[in-house]
Design a protein around this motif. Structure first.
Motif, short mmCIF file in Angstrom:
data_model
loop_
_atom_site.label_atom_id
_atom_site.label_comp_id
_atom_site.label_asym_id
_atom_site.label_seq_id
_atom_site.Cartn_x
_atom_site.Cartn_y
_atom_site.Cartn_z
N GLY A 52 73.36 8.27 82.13
CA GLY A 52 74.26 9.02 81.27
C GLY A 52 74.01 10.50 81.45
N LEU A 53 74.89 11.30 80.95
CA LEU A 53 74.74 12.73 81.07
C LEU A 53 73.76 13.24 80.05
N PRO A 54 72.87 14.18 80.44
CA PRO A 54 71.92 14.71 79.48
C PRO A 54 72.64 15.31 78.27
N GLY A 55 72.13 15.00 77.06
CA GLY A 55 72.70 15.55 75.84
C GLY A 55 73.93 14.82 75.35
N THR A 56 74.26 13.68 75.94
CA THR A 56 75.43 12.93 75.48
C THR A 56 75.02 11.52 75.11
N SER A 57 75.76 10.94 74.21
CA SER A 57 75.55 9.55 73.84
C SER A 57 76.15 8.67 74.92
N PRO A 58 75.38 7.68 75.46
CA PRO A 58 75.92 6.83 76.52
C PRO A 58 77.19 6.10 76.12
N SER A 59 77.35 5.76 74.84
CA SER A 59 78.51 4.98 74.43
C SER A 59 79.77 5.82 74.26
N THR A 60 79.63 7.07 73.79
CA THR A 60 80.81 7.87 73.50
C THR A 60 80.93 9.12 74.34
N GLY A 61 79.83 9.54 74.99
CA GLY A 61 79.86 10.78 75.76
C GLY A 61 79.73 12.01 74.87
N GLN A 62 79.58 11.82 73.57
CA GLN A 62 79.47 12.93 72.62
C GLN A 62 78.07 12.97 72.03
N THR A 63 77.59 14.18 71.76
CA THR A 63 76.31 14.30 71.09
C THR A 63 76.49 14.11 69.59
N SER A 64 75.43 13.69 68.95
CA SER A 64 75.47 13.57 67.49
C SER A 64 74.12 14.01 66.96
N GLY A 65 74.12 14.67 65.83
CA GLY A 65 72.87 15.07 65.21
C GLY A 65 72.24 16.30 65.85
N THR A 66 70.95 16.44 65.56
CA THR A 66 70.19 17.60 65.99
C THR A 66 69.15 17.18 67.02
N ALA A 67 69.00 17.98 68.04
CA ALA A 67 68.03 17.68 69.09
C ALA A 67 66.61 17.85 68.58
N PRO A 68 65.68 17.04 69.07
CA PRO A 68 64.28 17.23 68.71
C PRO A 68 63.72 18.50 69.38
N THR A 69 62.60 18.99 68.89
CA THR A 69 61.95 20.15 69.50
C THR A 69 60.51 19.78 69.86
N LEU A 70 60.01 20.40 70.93
CA LEU A 70 58.65 20.20 71.40
C LEU A 70 57.89 21.51 71.38
N SER A 71 56.56 21.42 71.23
CA SER A 71 55.70 22.60 71.34
C SER A 71 54.30 22.16 71.72
N ASN A 72 53.51 23.13 72.14
CA ASN A 72 52.07 22.94 72.39
C ASN A 72 51.74 21.80 73.35
N LEU A 73 52.32 21.80 74.55
CA LEU A 73 52.00 20.78 75.55
C LEU A 73 50.59 21.00 76.10
N THR A 74 49.81 19.95 76.08
CA THR A 74 48.48 19.97 76.71
C THR A 74 48.35 18.76 77.63
N ILE A 75 47.42 18.86 78.57
CA ILE A 75 47.17 17.77 79.51
C ILE A 75 45.67 17.49 79.51
N SER A 76 45.32 16.20 79.46
CA SER A 76 43.91 15.85 79.58
C SER A 76 43.76 14.60 80.44
N PRO A 77 42.76 14.51 81.27
CA PRO A 77 41.82 15.59 81.56
C PRO A 77 42.46 16.63 82.47
#
Length: 146
Positions: free
Chosen positions: A32-57
């Motif tokens: 499907g296209l990024p940011g779209t609903s696979p069933s309707t092709g339309q986005t709904s709601g609010t996108a999640p947010t990310l912060s503070n990416l770390t990698i271990s080890p």
């Protein structure tokens, strides 16, 4: 030396198979296209947010399993069946399915360091897609492969 390589290769294959099984169980195809609903092709709601990416080890060696950890906030609490998109040095995205039931918290995603990698510093980027098809912002950090 050969035995360590074989064990590491088996471990990487195991992680890959677990991710494929998770995709099948969750029904997350990543199509499907990024940011779209696979069933309707339309986005709904609010996108999640990310912060503070770390990698271990970090640093790590080729063939090791690393954990990508980031803080997330999902105002709509619709990350039930999410998809993480991971990119190494801007290359094509690898998609990994995950499941969470909380509207915010810490997300940890295991990932194998590819055998085709060479000792270097690489930029790892992460973004996530919620059940409604909304993509988060991308966060990134540097992984040292030795």
């Amino acid at each position: 030396m050969r035995r360590n390589h074989d064990n590491t290769q088996r471990r990487s294959c195991y992680v890959f198979l677990c991710c494929l099984i998770a995709l099948a169980v969750c029904g997350c195809t990543g199509i499907g296209l990024p940011g779209t609903s696979p069933s309707t092709g339309q986005t709904s709601g609010t996108a999640p947010t990310l912060s503070n990416l770390t990698i271990s080890p970090n640093p790590t060696n080729v063939g090791n399993i690393i954990n990508l950890t980031a803080m997330y906030l999902d105002p709509d609490a619709d990350l039930g069946f999410g998809v993480a998109a991971v990119s190494v040095d801007g290359e094509s995205l690898s998609r990994i399915a995950f499941r969470t039931t909380y509207p915010s918290g810490m997300l940890t995603i295991p990932m194998a360091v590819n055998y085709y990698s060479r000792p270097s510093d690489v930029r790892i980027s992460l973004k996530i897609r919620d059940s409604s098809g909304n993509w988060s912002n991308a966060v990134s950090t540097v992984l040292s492969i030795r």
